[in-house]
Design an enzyme around this catalytic site. Structure first.
Site, PDB file in Angstrom:
ATOM      1  CG  ASP A   1      97.036 -34.591  91.286  1.00 27.76           C
ATOM      2  OD1 ASP A   1      97.232 -33.582  90.578  1.00 27.76           O
ATOM      3  OD2 ASP A   1      96.386 -34.554  92.353  1.00 27.76           O
TER       4      ASP A   1
ATOM      5  CG  ASP B   1      93.454 -33.284  95.254  1.00 28.17           C
ATOM      6  OD1 ASP B   1      93.534 -33.483  94.027  1.00 28.17           O
ATOM      7  OD2 ASP B   1      94.097 -32.394  95.838  1.00 28.17           O
TER       8      ASP B   1
END
Length: 221
Positions: free
Chosen positions: A185, A151
């Site tokens: 995401d 991420d």
């Protein structure tokens, strides 16, 4: 929308997702961040669990972290297989473009994160206190199915002390928006959002499908 067009969308999202992750993994140390704007940072973190970093072993304490990770990865593979079959089905039945587009980007996002979970452990070494190498001679930081999701997108839009007059939270420190996420995401969240907000449009049959159903009905009568 045809399956070919949906596949192009999926490939584009996967390329953006994986290129961004590989770049971050091979140029940043873990927890390193760079401020682009006051409200946007590139912050490298790794997620070994589900959303918000939650692990199955946190919920089911009798499961080891390693077993929990394997179960989660296998569940993700099963889920993305189901999404793929759904996508093929709706394109064959010529369902609405909205529905096909939403499923396609959800699939692309889910597959993007699965690639991290399945392969990143063997493709890269650890990023703690060093920049990871691609295909290191000494081997990766984990086995297959035990990789961590990369991420990097962080939007700390506002942080500060809330006004005293606010009930319960008044006078306390508050930060918005704390989660750090990735392109995959965003794709998943956008696809789900489309299905929720444009529910009627998404699940409405396309004109071709309606015409086909009408012809079939007239032939039967």
């Amino acid at each position: 929308m045809s399956l070919k067009k949906a596949s192009i969308i999926i490939i584009i999202i996967l390329l953006i997702d994986q290129i961004s992750k590989i770049y971050i993994k091979t140029h940043f140390q873990l927890n390193e961040d760079v401020t682009i704007f006051s409200w946007f940072k590139i912050a490298f973190v790794e997620n070994d669990g589900m959303a918000w970093g939650t692990k199955l072993s946190d919920v089911f304490t009798f499961i080891s972290d390693k077993s929990a990770k394997l179960i989660l990865t296998l569940f993700r593979i099963a889920a993305v297989t189901g999404i793929a079959l759904w996508l093929v089905d709706v394109t064959k039945k010529q369902k609405s473009k909205t529905l096909i587009f939403a499923i396609a980007i959800i699939f692309a996002g889910a597959l993007g994160n699965i690639l991290d979970s399945v392969f990143y452990g063997i493709l890269f070494n650890d990023s703690t206190f060093e920049v990871a190498q691609f295909l290191p001679k000494e081997g990766g930081y984990a086995g297959v199915f035990h990789g961590k999701v990369v991420d990097m997108l962080h939007f700390p839009i506002w942080n500060g002390i809330l006004p005293e007059w606010m009930p319960i939270v008044g006078g306390k420190y508050f930060s918005f928006f704390d989660p750090i996420f990735n392109v995959a995401d965003i794709a998943i969240s956008t696809g789900i959002g489309i299905l929720i907000v444009f529910n009627k449009r998404a699940f409405k049959d396309s004109p071709k499908t309606e015409a086909s159903d009408m012809v079939s009905h007239n032939n039967l009568t």
